[in-house]
Design a protein around this motif. Structure first.
Motif, PDB file in Angstrom:
ATOM      1  N   HIS A   1       0.808  -1.230   0.000  1.00  0.00           N
ATOM      2  CA  HIS A   1       0.000   0.000   0.000  1.00  0.00           C
ATOM      3  C   HIS A   1       0.833   1.267   0.000  1.00  0.00           C
ATOM      4  CE1 HIS A   1      -4.063  -1.730   0.639  1.00  0.00           C
ATOM      5  NE2 HIS A   1      -3.340  -2.773   0.994  1.00  0.00           N
TER       6      HIS A   1
ATOM      7  N   HIS B   1       0.471   0.162  -6.255  1.00  0.00           N
ATOM      8  CA  HIS B   1      -0.505   1.157  -6.701  1.00  0.00           C
ATOM      9  C   HIS B   1      -0.192   1.684  -8.096  1.00  0.00           C
ATOM     10  CE1 HIS B   1      -2.938   1.690  -3.149  1.00  0.00           C
ATOM     11  NE2 HIS B   1      -1.938   2.032  -2.378  1.00  0.00           N
TER      12      HIS B   1
ATOM     13  N   ARG C   1      -3.106  11.883   7.996  1.00  0.00           N
ATOM     14  CA  ARG C   1      -2.554  11.403   9.254  1.00  0.00           C
ATOM     15  C   ARG C   1      -1.350  12.286   9.540  1.00  0.00           C
ATOM     16  NH1 ARG C   1       0.242   7.489   9.281  1.00  0.00           N
ATOM     17  NH2 ARG C   1       0.194   6.979   7.084  1.00  0.00           N
TER      18      ARG C   1
ATOM     19  N   LYS D   1       3.492  13.201   4.708  1.00  0.00           N
ATOM     20  CA  LYS D   1       2.361  13.955   4.174  1.00  0.00           C
ATOM     21  C   LYS D   1       2.709  15.429   3.928  1.00  0.00           C
ATOM     22  CE  LYS D   1      -0.465  10.349   4.677  1.00  0.00           C
ATOM     23  NZ  LYS D   1      -1.090   9.625   3.587  1.00  0.00           N
TER      24      LYS D   1
ATOM     25  N   VAL E   1     -11.903  12.640  13.373  1.00  0.00           N
ATOM     26  CA  VAL E   1     -13.303  13.050  13.478  1.00  0.00           C
ATOM     27  C   VAL E   1     -14.211  11.932  12.969  1.00  0.00           C
ATOM     28  CG1 VAL E   1     -12.723  15.488  13.192  1.00  0.00           C
ATOM     29  CG2 VAL E   1     -13.319  14.124  11.175  1.00  0.00           C
TER      30      VAL E   1
ATOM     31  N   ASP F   1       3.473   9.614  -1.139  1.00  0.00           N
ATOM     32  CA  ASP F   1       2.258   8.947  -0.676  1.00  0.00           C
ATOM     33  C   ASP F   1       1.970   7.791  -1.624  1.00  0.00           C
ATOM     34  OD1 ASP F   1       0.030   8.526   0.858  1.00  0.00           O
ATOM     35  OD2 ASP F   1      -0.684  10.597   0.743  1.00  0.00           O
ATOM     36  N   GLY F   2       1.783   6.598  -1.056  1.00  0.00           N
ATOM     37  CA  GLY F   2       1.530   5.436  -1.902  1.00  0.00           C
ATOM     38  C   GLY F   2       0.410   5.711  -2.884  1.00  0.00           C
ATOM     39  N   MET F   3      -0.738   6.194  -2.371  1.00  0.00           N
ATOM     40  CA  MET F   3      -1.865   6.503  -3.241  1.00  0.00           C
ATOM     41  C   MET F   3      -2.446   7.858  -2.856  1.00  0.00           C
ATOM     42  SD  MET F   3      -4.033   6.084  -5.578  1.00  0.00           S
ATOM     43  CE  MET F   3      -3.538   4.576  -6.342  1.00  0.00           C
ATOM     44  N   ASN F   4      -2.978   7.991  -1.674  1.00  0.00           N
ATOM     45  CA  ASN F   4      -3.745   9.111  -1.121  1.00  0.00           C
ATOM     46  C   ASN F   4      -5.209   9.026  -1.522  1.00  0.00           C
ATOM     47  OD1 ASN F   4      -5.009  11.708  -0.522  1.00  0.00           O
ATOM     48  ND2 ASN F   4      -2.953  12.284   0.131  1.00  0.00           N
ATOM     49  N   LEU F   5      -5.962   8.460  -0.609  1.00  0.00           N
ATOM     50  CA  LEU F   5      -7.386   8.250  -0.854  1.00  0.00           C
ATOM     51  C   LEU F   5      -8.204   9.497  -0.552  1.00  0.00           C
ATOM     52  CD1 LEU F   5      -7.716   4.663   0.669  1.00  0.00           C
ATOM     53  CD2 LEU F   5      -7.393   5.306  -1.721  1.00  0.00           C
TER      54      LEU F   5
ATOM     55  N   GLU G   1     -11.641  10.835  -2.234  1.00  0.00           N
ATOM     56  CA  GLU G   1     -12.872  11.000  -1.454  1.00  0.00           C
ATOM     57  C   GLU G   1     -13.423  12.421  -1.612  1.00  0.00           C
ATOM     58  OE1 GLU G   1     -11.338   7.796   1.934  1.00  0.00           O
ATOM     59  OE2 GLU G   1     -11.570   9.902   2.479  1.00  0.00           O
TER      60      GLU G   1
HETATM   61  C1  GDG Z   1      -1.887   4.196   3.329  1.00  0.00           C
HETATM   62  C2  GDG Z   1      -0.905   4.865   2.361  1.00  0.00           C
HETATM   63  C3  GDG Z   1      -2.640   4.667   0.573  1.00  0.00           C
HETATM   64  C4  GDG Z   1      -8.562  10.387   7.657  1.00  0.00           C
HETATM   65  N1  GDG Z   1      -8.891  11.145   8.697  1.00  0.00           N
HETATM   66  C5  GDG Z   1     -10.064  10.726   9.159  1.00  0.00           C
HETATM   67  C6  GDG Z   1     -10.482   9.679   8.360  1.00  0.00           C
HETATM   68  N2  GDG Z   1      -9.530   9.467   7.436  1.00  0.00           N
HETATM   69  C7  GDG Z   1      -9.548   8.444   6.394  1.00  0.00           C
HETATM   70  C8  GDG Z   1      -9.701   9.035   5.040  1.00  0.00           C
HETATM   71  C9  GDG Z   1      -9.019   7.980   4.158  1.00  0.00           C
HETATM   72  C10 GDG Z   1      -7.973   7.392   5.074  1.00  0.00           C
HETATM   73  O1  GDG Z   1      -8.301   7.760   6.391  1.00  0.00           O
HETATM   74  C11 GDG Z   1      -6.580   7.906   4.775  1.00  0.00           C
HETATM   75  O2  GDG Z   1      -6.095   7.248   3.639  1.00  0.00           O
HETATM   76  P1  GDG Z   1      -4.865   7.767   2.773  1.00  0.00           P
HETATM   77  O3  GDG Z   1      -4.805   6.981   1.541  1.00  0.00           O
HETATM   78  O4  GDG Z   1      -5.045   9.193   2.472  1.00  0.00           O
HETATM   79  O5  GDG Z   1      -3.565   7.608   3.680  1.00  0.00           O
HETATM   80  P2  GDG Z   1      -2.859   6.494   4.671  1.00  0.00           P
HETATM   81  O6  GDG Z   1      -3.620   6.346   5.938  1.00  0.00           O
HETATM   82  O7  GDG Z   1      -1.471   6.985   4.831  1.00  0.00           O
HETATM   83  O8  GDG Z   1      -2.861   5.083   3.923  1.00  0.00           O
HETATM   84  C12 GDG Z   1      -1.684   5.615   1.315  1.00  0.00           C
HETATM   85  C13 GDG Z   1      -3.481   3.879   1.552  1.00  0.00           C
HETATM   86  O9  GDG Z   1      -2.661   3.247   2.529  1.00  0.00           O
HETATM   87  C14 GDG Z   1      -4.312   2.829   0.837  1.00  0.00           C
HETATM   88  O10 GDG Z   1      -3.536   1.919   0.139  1.00  0.00           O
HETATM   89  O11 GDG Z   1      -3.494   5.447  -0.227  1.00  0.00           O
HETATM   90  O12 GDG Z   1      -0.784   6.204   0.397  1.00  0.00           O
HETATM   91  O13 GDG Z   1      -0.029   5.755   3.053  1.00  0.00           O
HETATM   92  O14 GDG Z   1      -9.917   7.000   3.790  1.00  0.00           O
HETATM   93  O15 GDG Z   1     -11.033   9.209   4.777  1.00  0.00           O
HETATM   94  N3  GDG Z   1     -11.652   9.044   8.561  1.00  0.00           N
HETATM   95  C15 GDG Z   1     -12.412   9.460   9.586  1.00  0.00           C
HETATM   96  N4  GDG Z   1     -12.044  10.463  10.411  1.00  0.00           N
HETATM   97  C16 GDG Z   1     -10.901  11.111  10.255  1.00  0.00           C
HETATM   98  O16 GDG Z   1     -10.564  12.002  11.045  1.00  0.00           O
HETATM   99  N5  GDG Z   1     -13.598   8.862   9.790  1.00  0.00           N
END
Ligand code: GDG
Length: 735
Positions: free
Chosen positions: A166, A197, A283, A288, A360, A382-386, A390
Motif C-alpha cells: 500500500h 498502486h 494522518r 504527508k 473526526v 504517498d503510496g496513493m492518497n485516498l 474522497e
Molecule cells: C496508506 C498509504 C494509501 C482520515 N482522517 C479521518 C479519516 N480518514 C480516512 C480518510 C481515508 C484514510 O483515512 C486515509 O487514507 P490515505 O490513503 O489518504 O492515507 P494512509 O492512511 O497513509 O494510507 C496511502 C493507503 O494506505 C491505501 O492503500 O493510499 O498512500 O499511506 O480513507 O477518509 N476518517 C475518519 N475520520 C478522520 O478524522 N472517519
C-alpha cells in the motif's frame, strides 16, 4: 470448499472491552470496505492483530474475544507489547516506512527490531498455515508483512499467494541501503502475484529484483527457479458510492439535523461569503508534508496579500504512531508553525488556520469535504492518497478544486486536478491563486472526468481485479504444469528408453548440465557431472552428444579425453569417439573483420561486457554488466547488427545474456538432425535451456523427447525446473 484468507497487520474490526464484556465492531476503513466482495460469507477468513497486546487482554476474556472475532470471519494473531514495539513501531515504522517514503535520514537499521520483525512475520505465517488448505487463496497486505509470502510458500509450495503493497516501493538507489534488502525481496517473491498502486513502484521493484537478486525479468514476469511471479499495478480506489451518497444525504439535512461542525462552517460562510475554505486532511505523518504545506501557505499569503481575510486553511491532522519519536517531533513542529503563522497574520476578525489534531467521525469528514472550496493535499510521498479521491466523490454539484502533489500515487489517475511539486512554493502559491479564481464551469468540467473514473474503478473493482489476476496466474501455472515432466510422464519416457534398440541423447551444456558463471571459463564440469556423463556414455546402444554453443578449444580441454561425442559452436564442429574436431558445416569467417570493431565499440561503452571469439562466430557477453544497461545496449547492438548484416548470410542469436553472430546455416537443430540421420535411432532425447536449443526442439522429429530447462516459453514437450532435476533425470536413464 476453497476459501480466501486475507492477512493484514490489523483486523478489519475494533475490539471494545467494557465491564467485562467484549464487542467487535467492524471498521469502516477503505481496505475493509474494498474487501467486502472478497471477504464475505463463510468462505473467507481475515487474519490479523486485534490492536490489543497480550498484556491488555484479560485472560478470562481471551476465548470470548476469539468468538467475537469469529463472528466477523476474523482470527487474531497474538502479539505481546514487546513484539508490537519491535515489529510495528520498530522495523515497520522506523525502518521500512521512512525508507520507502524516501526519508533515508529517518530510517533506523536495528538488528533487534529486524529480528522481531522476522519472528512476528513467522507468527502471521504460522497462523495462515494453521488454517490454510492447498487450494485456498491467500492475500497478504502491506509492508508490515513482507516476509510472510515466502514463509507460507516454504511449507505450501502449491498454494496461491498474492501480495499488495500500500505504500511506495522506492527506487533501487534507496532500497539498496537497507541491510536486509535481499531478505525482503525474497520474502515477497514467495507470492505468485505482487501488486503495487502505480507502474513506477512496480518498475522500481523489478529493478531491485534484477540488480540485487540477479533474476531474469521479462516484461512483468520474474523467473525464479521453478516459478513465474507476476508483478502488476492496481491503483486502489475508494468506496465511491458511500462517499457520494453520504454527500447527497448531507445536502438534505435540515439545520437541526446538521452537525455542530457543519453549523459552524455555515456561520463562517455566511459571515464572509466570498472567503474560500481550503482543506487538508492527513494522518500526522512526515510523508504527508504538513509542515512544508504550512510554510507554503505563509509564502502564498505573502505573495498574494489580497487574500488575507479571504481564505482559511483547515488542517485536520489525525494522530498517528505517536510512540515513534519522529512523530512527536513533527507534532511539535506543526503546533509551533500554526501558532506562529496565526500569530503573524491573524486580525481581529480572521484566523488564517484552523487546526484540529484529532480524528473526526465520518459525518464530520463529509461536512469538511462538502464545505471546502479547495482540497489541498501536498504529500512529499504517498503510496496513493485516498483523501484526494474522497474529496472529489463528495462534490455532488461537481464544483471544487483539488490541488494535489505529483508525489502521490493518485496523481497518476487525477490529471485533471492541479498537480504541484510540494517543494515548489512558487508553483503552489500560483496554483492556490488559480484554484481560488477558477470559473465554476472549468471546475465542473475537470471534476466530471475525475468522478467518472473514480466511480468506475472503485475499491471493489480494485479488489476484484487483483483477485482475478491472481486466479489467472493460478490458471497459467496449471497450463504450464501440463508440460511438467511429472513422475508419471517420466516413467513412460524411461519405459520407451529401456525398450529402444538404439538411443540418441542430445544434451546442451550451460544452463542444463552446469550453472552459469560470470566467467564462462570457470563453469567447467564437476566430478559428479563427469561421473554421470561417463555412465551415460558407457551404456550399450546409446549415443551421447553434448551440444553447445561453446568454442571447440574449451570442449577439447574439458571432454575430448572422455571420448564423449560433441557438437560445438552451434553445429560448426563435431567430434565423435574421442577423435579431433572436424567441420560439420562448411562455413566462412571472413565477415568477422567487419563485425569485430562494432562489438569492440560496445565493449568500450558497456563496462563489464566482453567478446568471446570462436572459430566461426563472435559472441558479446553482458552477464556482468548492470542488468538494465546491459539490456539496453543489447537492443541497441541488435539494431546496429541487423542493418550491418542484412546482405550477409549471418544471423544474430540472442542467448542468455549473450548475443552471438554466426553463419545463418548453422544451428543446433540442423546439426542434430544431421547426426540423427547417421543411424537408425528409435529413441531420441534432447534437452536444453535457452533460445538456441529451441532449434533442436523445432527441427528434430515429433517423436523426440524434448525437454526444456526452466519455465520460459518453449516448443519442447516437457519442462524440468533446473540443473539438479536435469541431473536426477539423466541419472534415471542409467539406473
Ligand atoms: C496508506 C498509504 C494509501 C482520515 N482522517 C479521518 C479519516 N480518514 C480516512 C480518510 C481515508 C484514510 O483515512 C486515509 O487514507 P490515505 O490513503 O489518504 O492515507 P494512509 O492512511 O497513509 O494510507 C496511502 C493507503 O494506505 C491505501 O492503500 O493510499 O498512500 O499511506 O480513507 O477518509 N476518517 C475518519 N475520520 C478522520 O478524522 N472517519
Amino acid at each position: 470448499m476453497a476459501k480466501t484468507i486475507i492477512i493484514s497487520n490489523r483486523l478489519p474490526v475494533q475490539l471494545q472491552i467494557s465491564n467485562g464484556t467484549i464487542s467487535a465492531i467492524p471498521s469502516v476503513g477503505g481496505l475493509a470496505t474494498g474487501m467486502k466482495s472478497v471477504h464475505s460469507g463463510g468462505d473467507s477468513l481475515w487474519i490479523g492483530w486485534s490492536g490489543l497486546t497480550d498484556e491488555e487482554i484479560p485472560k478470562e476474556l481471551a476465548p470470548k474475544i476469539d468468538e467475537a472475532l469469529a463472528e466477523h470471519g476474523s482470527s487474531k494473531v497474538n502479539l505481546s507489547s514487546a513484539e508490537v514495539d519491535g515489529f510495528y513501531f520498530g522495523f515497520s515504522n522506523r525502518t521500512i516506512w521512512p525508507l520507502f517514503h524516501y526519508f533515508l535520514e529517518y530510517s533506523e537499521f536495528e538488528l533487534d527490531s529486524w529480528n522481531i520483525y522476522k519472528a512476528v512475520n513467522q507468527k502471521f505465517a504460522d497462523a495462515i498455515l494453521e488454517s490454510a488448505d492447498d487450494d485456498d487463496t491467500i492475500w497478504v497486505h502491506d509492508y508490515q508483512l513482507m516476509l510472510v509470502p515466502q514463509m507460507v510458500r516454504e511449507k505450501r509450495p502449491n498454494i496461491s499467494i498474492g501480495f499488495f503493497l500500500h505504500i511506495p516501493f522506492p527506487s533501487f538507489e534507496i532500497f539498496r541501503t537497507l541491510p536486509w534488502r535481499e531478505d525482503l525481496l525474497q520474502g515477497l517473491l514467495g507470492a505468485d502475484l505482487i501488486g503495487f498502486h502505480t507502474y513506477d513502484y512496480e518498475r522500481h521493484f523489478l529493478s531491485s529484483v534484477r540488480r540485487l537478486l540477479g533474476l531474469e525479468v521479462s516484461f512483468n514476469d520474474i523467473y525464479l527457479d521453478n516459478r513465474i511471479i507476476k508483478v502488476d499495478s492496481f491503483p486502489m480506489g475508494i468506496d465511491y458510492k458511500k462517499f457520494s451518497n453520504a454527500a447527497k444525504e448531507h445536502q438534505k439535512n435540515t439545520t437541526a439535523q446538521q452537525s455542530d461542525l457543519q453549523q459552524r462552517l455555515n456561520d463562517h460562510k455566511r459571515s464572509t461569503p466570498d472567503a474560500k475554505l481550503i482543506l487538508s486532511i492527513d494522518r500526522l505523518d512526515y510523508s504527508k508534508g504538513i509542515a512544508k504545506r504550512l510554510n507554503a501557505f505563509e509564502y502564498f499569503l505573502n505573495k498574494y496579500p489580497q487574500y488575507k481575510e479571504k481564505v482559511r486553511l483547515i488542517i485536520l491532522a489525525v494522530p498517528s504512531r505517536s510512540n515513534v519519536p519522529q512523530y512527536q517531533l513533527l507534532k511539535k513542529e506543526i503546533d509551533e508553525l500554526v501558532g506562529r503563522i496565526n500569530g503573524d497574520f491573524s486580525t481581529v476578525s480572521w484566523t488564517p488556520i484552523w487546526y484540529f489534531y484529532r480524528s473526526v467521525p465520518f459525518e464530520n469528514l463529509i461536512d469538511l469535504y462538502t464545505s471546502s472550496d479547495i482540497a489541498w493535499l501536498t504529500p512529499l510521498r504517498d503510496g496513493m492518497n485516498l483523501v484526494a479521491k474522497e474529496y472529489i466523490a463528495t462534490r455532488t454539484d461537481k464544483t471544487g478544486v483539488l490541488i494535489l502533489s505529483e508525489m502521490a500515487g493518485s496523481a497518476n489517475e487525477m490529471n485533471e486536478s492541479l498537480l504541484i511539486n510540494p517543494n515548489n512554493f512558487e508553483q503552489i502559491a500560483d496554483s492556490l491563486n488559480q484554484a481560488i479564481n477558477m470559473p465554476i464551469e472549468e471546475q465542473q468540467e475537470r471534476n466530471t472526468h475525475l468522478q467518472k473514473r473514480l466511480a468506475r474503478y472503485n475499491v471493489e473493482q480494485w479488489a476484484n481485479d487483483f483477485m482475478s489476476s491472481l486466479q489467472a496466474q493460478k490458471d497459467r501455472d496449471a497450463a504450464n504444469v501440463s508440460k511438467r515432466l511429472t513422475e508419471h510422464r517420466l516413467n513412460t519416457v524411461l519405459e520407451d528408453f529401456s525398450k529402444a534398440k538404439k538411443r540418441l541423447l542430445f544434451l546442451d551444456y550451460d544452463g542444463t548440465l552446469a550453472g552459469f558463471h560470470v566467467d564462462p571459463q570457470k563453469a567447467g564440469p564437476d566430478k559428479e557431472l563427469y561421473g554421470l556423463l561417463d555412465a551415460l556414455n558407457s551404456m550399450e546402444n546409446t549415443d551421447l552428444y553434448l551440444v553447445s554453443g561453446r568454442d571447440k578449444d574449451t570442449f577439447t580441454k574439458w571432454f575430448l579425453h572422455k571420448k564423449y561425442n560433441m557438437i560445438v559452436e552451434h553445429g560448426v564442429w563435431i567430434s565423435q569417439d574421442g577423435e579431433d574436431f572436424r567441420m560439420l558445416e562448411n562455413v566462412k569467417n571472413d565477415w568477422m573483420e567487419k563485425i569485430r570493431p562494432v562489438l569492440e565499440s560496445f565493449v568500450d561503452r558497456t563496462p563489464g561486457s566482453f567478446i568471446e571469439e570462436k572459430n566461426y562466430s563472435l559472441a558479446w557477453h553482458y552477464r556482468k554488466t548492470d542488468p538494465d544497461f546491459g539490456n539496453l545496449r543489447a537492443n541497441e547492438l541488435n539494431t546496429v547488427l541487423t542493418s550491418l548484416i542484412a546482405n550477409d548470410d549471418l544471423s544474430v542469436l540472442n542467448g542468455n545474456k549473450v548475443m552471438e553472430i554466426k553463419s545463418s546455416n548453422v544451428n543446433k537443430g540442423r546439426a542434430t538432425v544431421r547426426v540423427m540421420g547417421e543411424d537408425d535411432y528409435d529413441f531420441v532425447f534432447a534437452i536444453g535451456d535457452d533460445w538456441t536449443d529451441e532449434f533442436m526442439f523445432q527441427e528434430l522429429p515429433e517423436s523426440t523427447v524434448t525437454v526444456k530447462v526452466g519455465r520460459q516459453k518453449t516448443q519442447a514437450r516437457f519442462y524440468v525446473n533446473g540443473i539438479k532435476p536435469v541431473r536426477d533425470l539423466l541419472k534415471r536413464f542409467t539406473d
